[in-house]
Design an enzyme around this catalytic site. Structure first.
Site, PDB file in Angstrom:
ATOM      1  N   GLY A 154     -27.968  26.780   6.627  1.00 35.16           N
ATOM      2  CA  GLY A 154     -28.701  26.269   5.456  1.00 35.16           C
ATOM      3  C   GLY A 154     -29.935  25.462   5.845  1.00 35.16           C
ATOM      4  CD  GLU A 179     -26.139  31.755   7.337  1.00 39.61           C
ATOM      5  OE1 GLU A 179     -26.406  31.331   8.472  1.00 39.61           O
ATOM      6  OE2 GLU A 179     -26.869  31.615   6.383  1.00 39.61           O
TER       7      GLU A 179
HETATM    8  C1  LIG Z   1     -19.405  29.021  -4.063  1.00 41.01           C
HETATM    9  C2  LIG Z   1     -19.183  29.825  -2.905  1.00 41.01           C
HETATM   10  C3  LIG Z   1     -20.328  29.676  -1.976  1.00 41.01           C
HETATM   11  C4  LIG Z   1     -20.302  30.817  -1.024  1.00 41.01           C
HETATM   12  C5  LIG Z   1     -21.497  30.720  -0.171  1.00 41.01           C
HETATM   13  C6  LIG Z   1     -22.006  32.055   0.204  1.00 41.01           C
HETATM   14  C7  LIG Z   1     -23.482  31.977   0.405  1.00 41.01           C
HETATM   15  C8  LIG Z   1     -23.969  32.509   1.680  1.00 41.01           C
HETATM   16  C9  LIG Z   1     -25.330  31.993   2.089  1.00 41.01           C
HETATM   17  C10 LIG Z   1     -25.304  30.574   2.551  1.00 41.01           C
HETATM   18  C11 LIG Z   1     -25.882  30.439   3.884  1.00 41.01           C
HETATM   19  C12 LIG Z   1     -25.649  29.106   4.464  1.00 41.01           C
HETATM   20  C13 LIG Z   1     -24.507  28.813   5.113  1.00 41.01           C
HETATM   21  C14 LIG Z   1     -24.300  27.507   5.770  1.00 41.01           C
HETATM   22  O1  LIG Z   1     -25.134  26.639   5.841  1.00 41.01           O
HETATM   23  S1  LIG Z   1     -22.757  27.251   6.418  1.00 41.01           S
HETATM   24  C15 LIG Z   1     -22.908  25.787   7.404  1.00 41.01           C
HETATM   25  C16 LIG Z   1     -23.266  26.177   8.789  1.00 41.01           C
HETATM   26  N1  LIG Z   1     -23.493  25.025   9.600  1.00 41.01           N
HETATM   27  C17 LIG Z   1     -23.177  24.982  10.865  1.00 41.01           C
HETATM   28  O2  LIG Z   1     -22.684  25.916  11.432  1.00 41.01           O
HETATM   29  C18 LIG Z   1     -23.454  23.692  11.564  1.00 41.01           C
HETATM   30  C19 LIG Z   1     -22.214  23.138  12.144  1.00 41.01           C
HETATM   31  N2  LIG Z   1     -22.495  21.859  12.771  1.00 41.01           N
HETATM   32  C20 LIG Z   1     -23.038  21.718  13.990  1.00 41.01           C
HETATM   33  O3  LIG Z   1     -23.407  22.651  14.669  1.00 41.01           O
HETATM   34  C21 LIG Z   1     -23.191  20.320  14.508  1.00 41.01           C
HETATM   35  O4  LIG Z   1     -22.399  19.473  13.725  1.00 41.01           O
HETATM   36  C22 LIG Z   1     -24.645  19.794  14.498  1.00 41.01           C
HETATM   37  C23 LIG Z   1     -25.461  20.513  15.583  1.00 41.01           C
HETATM   38  C24 LIG Z   1     -25.316  19.960  13.153  1.00 41.01           C
HETATM   39  C25 LIG Z   1     -24.627  18.283  14.844  1.00 41.01           C
HETATM   40  O5  LIG Z   1     -23.934  18.092  16.056  1.00 41.01           O
HETATM   41  P1  LIG Z   1     -23.425  16.620  16.440  1.00 41.01           P
HETATM   42  O6  LIG Z   1     -22.770  16.737  17.785  1.00 41.01           O
HETATM   43  O7  LIG Z   1     -24.528  15.651  16.296  1.00 41.01           O
HETATM   44  O8  LIG Z   1     -22.364  16.239  15.329  1.00 41.01           O
HETATM   45  P2  LIG Z   1     -20.855  16.749  15.154  1.00 41.01           P
HETATM   46  O9  LIG Z   1     -20.744  18.185  15.483  1.00 41.01           O
HETATM   47  O10 LIG Z   1     -19.954  15.818  15.890  1.00 41.01           O
HETATM   48  O11 LIG Z   1     -20.672  16.584  13.581  1.00 41.01           O
HETATM   49  C26 LIG Z   1     -20.560  15.292  12.963  1.00 41.01           C
HETATM   50  C27 LIG Z   1     -19.592  15.410  11.798  1.00 41.01           C
HETATM   51  O12 LIG Z   1     -20.145  16.292  10.811  1.00 41.01           O
HETATM   52  C28 LIG Z   1     -19.185  17.349  10.532  1.00 41.01           C
HETATM   53  N3  LIG Z   1     -19.948  18.573  10.187  1.00 41.01           N
HETATM   54  C29 LIG Z   1     -20.733  19.300  10.985  1.00 41.01           C
HETATM   55  N4  LIG Z   1     -21.315  20.302  10.317  1.00 41.01           N
HETATM   56  C30 LIG Z   1     -20.875  20.216   9.051  1.00 41.01           C
HETATM   57  C31 LIG Z   1     -21.121  20.981   7.864  1.00 41.01           C
HETATM   58  N5  LIG Z   1     -21.964  22.028   7.837  1.00 41.01           N
HETATM   59  N6  LIG Z   1     -20.503  20.606   6.733  1.00 41.01           N
HETATM   60  C32 LIG Z   1     -19.677  19.545   6.718  1.00 41.01           C
HETATM   61  N7  LIG Z   1     -19.404  18.766   7.815  1.00 41.01           N
HETATM   62  C33 LIG Z   1     -20.002  19.109   8.963  1.00 41.01           C
HETATM   63  C34 LIG Z   1     -18.412  17.473  11.815  1.00 41.01           C
HETATM   64  O13 LIG Z   1     -17.189  18.101  11.554  1.00 41.01           O
HETATM   65  C35 LIG Z   1     -18.256  16.018  12.202  1.00 41.01           C
HETATM   66  O14 LIG Z   1     -17.268  15.440  11.367  1.00 41.01           O
HETATM   67  P3  LIG Z   1     -16.287  14.327  11.945  1.00 41.01           P
HETATM   68  O15 LIG Z   1     -17.149  13.206  12.426  1.00 41.01           O
HETATM   69  O16 LIG Z   1     -15.433  13.968  10.767  1.00 41.01           O
HETATM   70  O17 LIG Z   1     -15.527  14.973  13.047  1.00 41.01           O
END
Ligand SMILES: CCCCCCCCCCC/C=C/C(=O)SCCNC(=O)CCNC(=O)[C@H](O)C(C)(C)COP(=O)(O)OP(=O)(O)OC[C@H]1O[C@@H](n2cnc3c(N)ncnc32)[C@H](O)[C@@H]1OP(=O)(O)O
Length: 361
Positions: A154, A179
């Site tokens: 996103g 994704e």
């Molecule tokens: C109604 C139905 C809807 C259907 C939808 C269909 C539509 C399709 C089209 C939509 C396209 C878009 C899709 C998306 O965006 S999906 C999300 C994809 N995101 C990721 O893959 C990113 C994942 N995260 C990371 O890679 C890393 O966290 C990042 C590089 C961003 C940061 O790294 P860093 O080491 O700094 O931090 P942490 O990994 O330790 O993360 C900190 C805490 O945040 C939580 N986290 C991470 N990403 C997400 C997220 N996307 N949503 C919610 N929470 C997230 C992570 O778990 C850590 O939490 P804790 O501290 O509690 O462990």
């Protein structure tokens, strides 16, 4: 019972959209850091900081939803409101989008908004995501993404909807649509945007593999326009903005998003009586495919999370008439066409059903 409470939630939200902004203060104004001159006042909301510079007509918009700028419903809503505010203020011609959170531009959809939530909430969330897409992709403002951190999924969608992308040169700051690896299938309008930006073959590979590109590769494939040292991202974004704004009228407005990004004529901005259409309706007319966002497949676990339990065929057939199940589902219509929360609910359910049932001939 869960259905009824979901509908009531959506009903309340539709009547009072600001109720979605839990703990948000909108329209707050305070002096900008180090500023104080004309137009150097910042405004915004809890999760979006806007630093406007009236003299240049450029505002810097910073996402601040720590720790990772996940696109929560609140952040999406506040972004749309802030952009709308700037678009309606003729002082501004350009916006630089960047992050106020260290190391992350935007982590993409807030997965906690999708998994384990009721369908009404998901419909509301998806609506907000599409509104942001429409607002950015079809904006009359020049948008430059100053990508100062990781930019997956996103986050990349936001960057792709800008006119120009500047990425900080840090191998940890990867960008792309990953994704697929989460079991989420990119809708075709998103696929098209990728194709428009990096070409067909590169998109095919990158989408299927869920690739996240480090800066050098992102530049090579054309996903970003510049890669610069981290401390130069903002200044480079400002220089890019100046270049874009230097194009004189009418060229700058005519060869803009409407020209490249819409299929219908720009005169659909006005109705037969010459009245300006509301932005969402005009966007729907210019970009009808957005109303037909089709969730062809949804990962079973995502769907199960949304429904709260595995949606067995027996259970779904008990809820929905067979003829409904025979059709593909237009989830986008949930967001853009219907004001009825009941319809929104049913259509979302249908979308999820379709993901689990075999296609009929
Ligand atoms: C109604 C139905 C809807 C259907 C939808 C269909 C539509 C399709 C089209 C939509 C396209 C878009 C899709 C998306 O965006 S999906 C999300 C994809 N995101 C990721 O893959 C990113 C994942 N995260 C990371 O890679 C890393 O966290 C990042 C590089 C961003 C940061 O790294 P860093 O080491 O700094 O931090 P942490 O990994 O330790 O993360 C900190 C805490 O945040 C939580 N986290 C991470 N990403 C997400 C997220 N996307 N949503 C919610 N929470 C997230 C992570 O778990 C850590 O939490 P804790 O501290 O509690 O462990």
């Amino acid at each position: 019972m869960a259905l009824a409470s979901g509908v009531r939630f959506a009903e309340r939200a539709l009547l009072r959209p600001w109720a979605l902004l839990r703990g948000t203060t909108l329209g707050r104004t305070e002096p900008a850091a180090g500023g104080g001159g004309d137009g150097a006042r910042r405004f915004g909301s809890q999760r979006v900081l806007v630093e406007p510079d009236a003299a240049s007509g450029v505002a810097v918009m910073k996402l601040r939803n720590p720790p990772i700028n996940a696109l929560s419903l609140e952040l999406l809503t506040e972004l749309v409101i802030s952009l709308e505010k700037l678009e309606n203020d003729k002082t501004f011609r350009g916006v630089i989008l960047t992050s106020d959170c260290p190391r992350v531009f935007c982590a993409g959809l807030d997965l906690t908004e999708i998994c384990g939530r009721n369908p009404a909430h998901c419909a509301e969330y998806w609506k907000a995501m599409q509104e942001l897409w429409l607002r950015t992709y079809l904006s009359s403002l020049v948008l430059v993404a100053a990508i100062n951190g990781a930019c997956p999924a996103g986050g990349c969608i936001i960057a792709l909807s800008c006119d120009c992308r500047v990425l900080a040169d840090n191998p940890k700051y990867r960008i792309g649509l990953n994704e697929t690896l989460l079991g989420i299938i990119a809708p075709f309008w998103l696929k098209d945007t990728y194709v428009n930006t990096i070409g067909h073959r590169a998109s095919e590979q990158a989408l299927q593999l869920g690739s996240l590109f480090p800066p050098a590769e992102a530049l090579q494939v054309g996903l970003v326009d510049q890669v610069v040292p981290e401390d130069q991202v903002q200044s480079t974004a400002l220089s890019e903005m100046a270049r874009w704004l230097a194009v004189p009228e009418p060229g700058s407005s005519q060869v803009g998003p409407i020209f490249f990004r819409s299929r219908a004529p720009a005169d659909q901005e006005h109705d037969a009586k010459g009245h300006r259409r509301p932005p969402a309706e005009a966007a729907r007319r210019r970009h009808p495919e957005l109303c037909q966002l089709r969730l062809q497949r949804l990962h079973p676990e995502v769907a199960a999370g949304v429904l709260g339990e595995a949606p067995t065929e027996e259970r779904l057939r008990a809820v929905l008439p067979a003829r409904v199940l025979a059709k593909p589902i237009l989830v986008g219509t949930v967001a853009l066409e219907d004001s009825s929360p009941v319809f929104a609910h049913l259509k979302l359910l249908r979308a999820l059903c379709f993901a689990h049932l075999p296609r009929r001939p």
